[in-house]
Design a protein around this motif. Structure first.
Motif, PDB file in Angstrom:
ATOM      1  N   ASP A 126       0.824  -1.213   0.000  1.00 33.06           N
ATOM      2  CA  ASP A 126       0.000   0.000   0.000  1.00 33.06           C
ATOM      3  C   ASP A 126       0.855   1.259   0.000  1.00 33.06           C
ATOM      4  OD1 ASP A 126      -2.489  -1.118  -0.104  1.00 33.06           O
ATOM      5  OD2 ASP A 126      -2.725  -1.256   2.080  1.00 33.06           O
ATOM      6  N   LEU A 127       1.884   1.261   0.841  1.00 33.89           N
ATOM      7  CA  LEU A 127       2.724   2.455   0.974  1.00 33.89           C
ATOM      8  C   LEU A 127       3.554   2.728  -0.277  1.00 33.89           C
ATOM      9  CD1 LEU A 127       4.146   2.379   4.622  1.00 33.89           C
ATOM     10  CD2 LEU A 127       2.553   4.024   3.629  1.00 33.89           C
ATOM     11  N   THR A 128       4.104   1.685  -0.874  1.00 34.44           N
ATOM     12  CA  THR A 128       4.958   1.900  -2.055  1.00 34.44           C
ATOM     13  C   THR A 128       4.125   2.198  -3.293  1.00 34.44           C
ATOM     14  OG1 THR A 128       4.939  -0.452  -2.580  1.00 34.44           O
ATOM     15  CG2 THR A 128       6.801   0.341  -1.287  1.00 34.44           C
ATOM     16  N   ARG A 129       2.900   1.701  -3.318  1.00 36.63           N
ATOM     17  CA  ARG A 129       2.046   1.758  -4.513  1.00 36.63           C
ATOM     18  C   ARG A 129       2.744   1.164  -5.734  1.00 36.63           C
ATOM     19  NH1 ARG A 129      -1.686   6.481  -4.115  1.00 36.63           N
ATOM     20  NH2 ARG A 129      -1.504   7.202  -1.987  1.00 36.63           N
ATOM     21  N   LEU A 130       3.578   0.170  -5.469  1.00 29.13           N
ATOM     22  CA  LEU A 130       4.302  -0.474  -6.570  1.00 29.13           C
ATOM     23  C   LEU A 130       4.046  -1.970  -6.541  1.00 29.13           C
ATOM     24  CD1 LEU A 130       7.800   1.232  -6.144  1.00 29.13           C
ATOM     25  CD2 LEU A 130       6.295   1.476  -8.142  1.00 29.13           C
ATOM     26  N   PRO A 131       4.085  -2.609  -7.706  1.00 29.18           N
ATOM     27  CA  PRO A 131       4.134  -4.076  -7.686  1.00 29.18           C
ATOM     28  C   PRO A 131       5.521  -4.493  -7.188  1.00 29.18           C
ATOM     29  CG  PRO A 131       4.255  -3.252  -9.952  1.00 29.18           C
ATOM     30  CD  PRO A 131       4.115  -2.045  -9.067  1.00 29.18           C
ATOM     31  N   ILE A 132       5.584  -5.464  -6.296  1.00 34.00           N
ATOM     32  CA  ILE A 132       6.872  -5.874  -5.722  1.00 34.00           C
ATOM     33  C   ILE A 132       7.204  -7.306  -6.129  1.00 34.00           C
ATOM     34  CG2 ILE A 132       8.135  -6.301  -3.554  1.00 34.00           C
ATOM     35  CD1 ILE A 132       6.660  -4.006  -2.289  1.00 34.00           C
ATOM     36  N   ALA A 133       8.315  -7.440  -6.873  1.00 32.39           N
ATOM     37  CA  ALA A 133       8.784  -8.777  -7.250  1.00 32.39           C
ATOM     38  C   ALA A 133       9.492  -9.369  -6.048  1.00 32.39           C
ATOM     39  CB  ALA A 133       9.751  -8.682  -8.425  1.00 32.39           C
ATOM     40  N   ALA A 134       9.127 -10.592  -5.683  1.00 33.36           N
ATOM     41  CA  ALA A 134       9.780 -11.194  -4.518  1.00 33.36           C
ATOM     42  C   ALA A 134       9.779 -12.714  -4.580  1.00 33.36           C
ATOM     43  CB  ALA A 134       9.101 -10.744  -3.221  1.00 33.36           C
ATOM     44  N   PRO A 135      10.962 -13.300  -4.660  1.00 33.95           N
ATOM     45  CA  PRO A 135      11.086 -14.745  -4.439  1.00 33.95           C
ATOM     46  C   PRO A 135      11.222 -14.974  -2.947  1.00 33.95           C
ATOM     47  CG  PRO A 135      13.227 -13.832  -4.971  1.00 33.95           C
ATOM     48  CD  PRO A 135      12.252 -12.666  -4.953  1.00 33.95           C
ATOM     49  N   SER A 136      11.244 -16.224  -2.524  1.00 33.87           N
ATOM     50  CA  SER A 136      11.515 -16.500  -1.115  1.00 33.87           C
ATOM     51  C   SER A 136      12.913 -15.975  -0.773  1.00 33.87           C
ATOM     52  CB  SER A 136      11.407 -18.001  -0.848  1.00 33.87           C
ATOM     53  OG  SER A 136      12.161 -18.737  -1.800  1.00 33.87           O
TER      54      SER A 136
END
Ligand code: TXA
Ligand code: MG
Length: 325
Positions: A126-136
């Motif tokens: 919500d705060l970044t308003r960005l899609p976040i790519a994240a693997p484990s």
């Protein structure tokens, strides 16, 4: 250790917005996140994880409004699954739009999307308003972290901040389902059981080797034979007569040993996943149990195969990968 473990979502959001990496809690396992639309930031994920570039990343979003920017089609099956299981441990592989960098998707024409349920992950999104790519948030092929301290042990020297959200409640990674054609394909069993998926979406095909050939690469390298591995050799057994002749064994069992055929066997260490045989609780405890056995100094981990239903199927899948050498 250079990194800070904190609950400061504001500073985590700033780091992400500035193109840096942040590890953060989700309900499944901890993720190593970067702005999904910034190839340079995403490149650091691959570098820190020592992850091969043919293994695409999951993009996390805050809500379904962000789908339109990233994906070009949302089938009725995808819609059913999304409304049943999002936010939660479900990842949908969908046709991608150009805006998603090739680095994120390993050049595939699809992108994996998940809306996580953990409040810390949601606040960050919500705060970044960005899609976040994240693997484990583990080194490639190693055990997935379910607590901030597990991330610190593997990646603490290489990242600035671990956003602490306590112990992950689901404990195993999301279920990955490809929704590209007529019939959905299960690419990776995970936190939502196959039975739940079938009850919602009906027929679902299991990924086969052809699925990999189709894209001349791996459709879901999470299905690579060797993955999720502890340092100690691990074997899976169904009966006591399959135990090796001698050695220092640590056992991983769903049930207390007294309730199993293994009650008279000698083990130097043991980890019981659930006192009552509850498969959801077993999933929550799974990675930390493996980590404990790995650290116990035994020369082999003996995993007693779980029932092939519910999250037992997911845990067996991870065990098979841990056992592959
Ligand atoms: O629960 C989870 O899924 C965690 C948390 C952090 O969200 N993430 C996670 O990511 O497990 P990772 O990178 O360890 O696993 C992602 C899986 C891999 O098996 C990858 O190959 C598959 O998703 N994947 C990603 N994009 C794909 C795509 N376009 N097509 C097929 N498979 C894809
Ligand atoms: Mg992983």
């Amino acid at each position: 250790m250079k990194c800070e473990i904190s609950r400061n979502v504001q500073s985590a959001a700033k780091l992400i917005q500035n193109g840096e990496l942040v590890a953060f809690a989700t309900e499944t396992v901890y993720g190593l996140g970067a702005n999904a639309l910034d190839p340079e930031a995403v490149a650091q994920i691959f570098a820190v994880k020592q992850r091969p570039h043919f293994d695409p990343l999951i993009v996390h979003i805050a809500n379904t409004d962000q789908l339109e920017e990233l994906t070009s089609d949302f089938s009725s099956t995808a819609e059913k699954l999304a409304s049943a299981f999002w936010p939660g441990p479900l990842t949908l592989v969908l046709p991608k739009k150009k805006i998603v960098p090739d680095l994120v998707t390993s050049g595939l024409n699809s992108v994996a999307i998940r809306i996580p349920a953990h409040p810390v992950a949601r606040e960050l999104l919500d705060l970044t308003r960005l899609p976040i790519a994240a693997p484990s948030a583990n080194k490639f092929g190693r055990l997935s972290p379910t607590r901030a301290i597990d991330v610190a042990e593997q990646l603490g020297e290489e990242i600035k901040l671990i956003l602490d959200g306590g112990t992950c409640t689901v404990g195993v990674e999301s279920t990955v389902i490809q929704c590209m054609g007529e019939c959905p394909v299960l690419l990776r069993p995970g936190g939502i059981s196959l039975e739940e998926i079938q009850a919602c979406a009906g027929d679902i095909r299991m990924a086969e080797i052809e699925d990999y050939a189709e894209v001349k690469s791996h459709v879901s390298p999470g299905m690579l034979p060797k993955h999720y591995a502890p340092g100690t050799r691990l074997i899976i057994v169904d009966h006591p007569d399959q135990l090796p002749e001698s050695g220092l064994f640590g056992v991983l069992s769903l049930y207390p040993l007294e309730e199993t055929e293994f009650r008279d066997c000698q083990f130097s260490a043991q980890q019981i996943l659930s006192p009552t045989g509850d498969l959801k609780i077993a999933a929550t405890n799974f990675f930390s149990a493996l980590r404990n056995l790995d650290a116990s100094g035994v020369d082999q981990i003996i995993a007693i195969r779980l029932p092939e239903r519910g999250l037992g199927r997911t845990i067996n899948n991870r065990l098979e990968r841990a056992a592959a050498s």
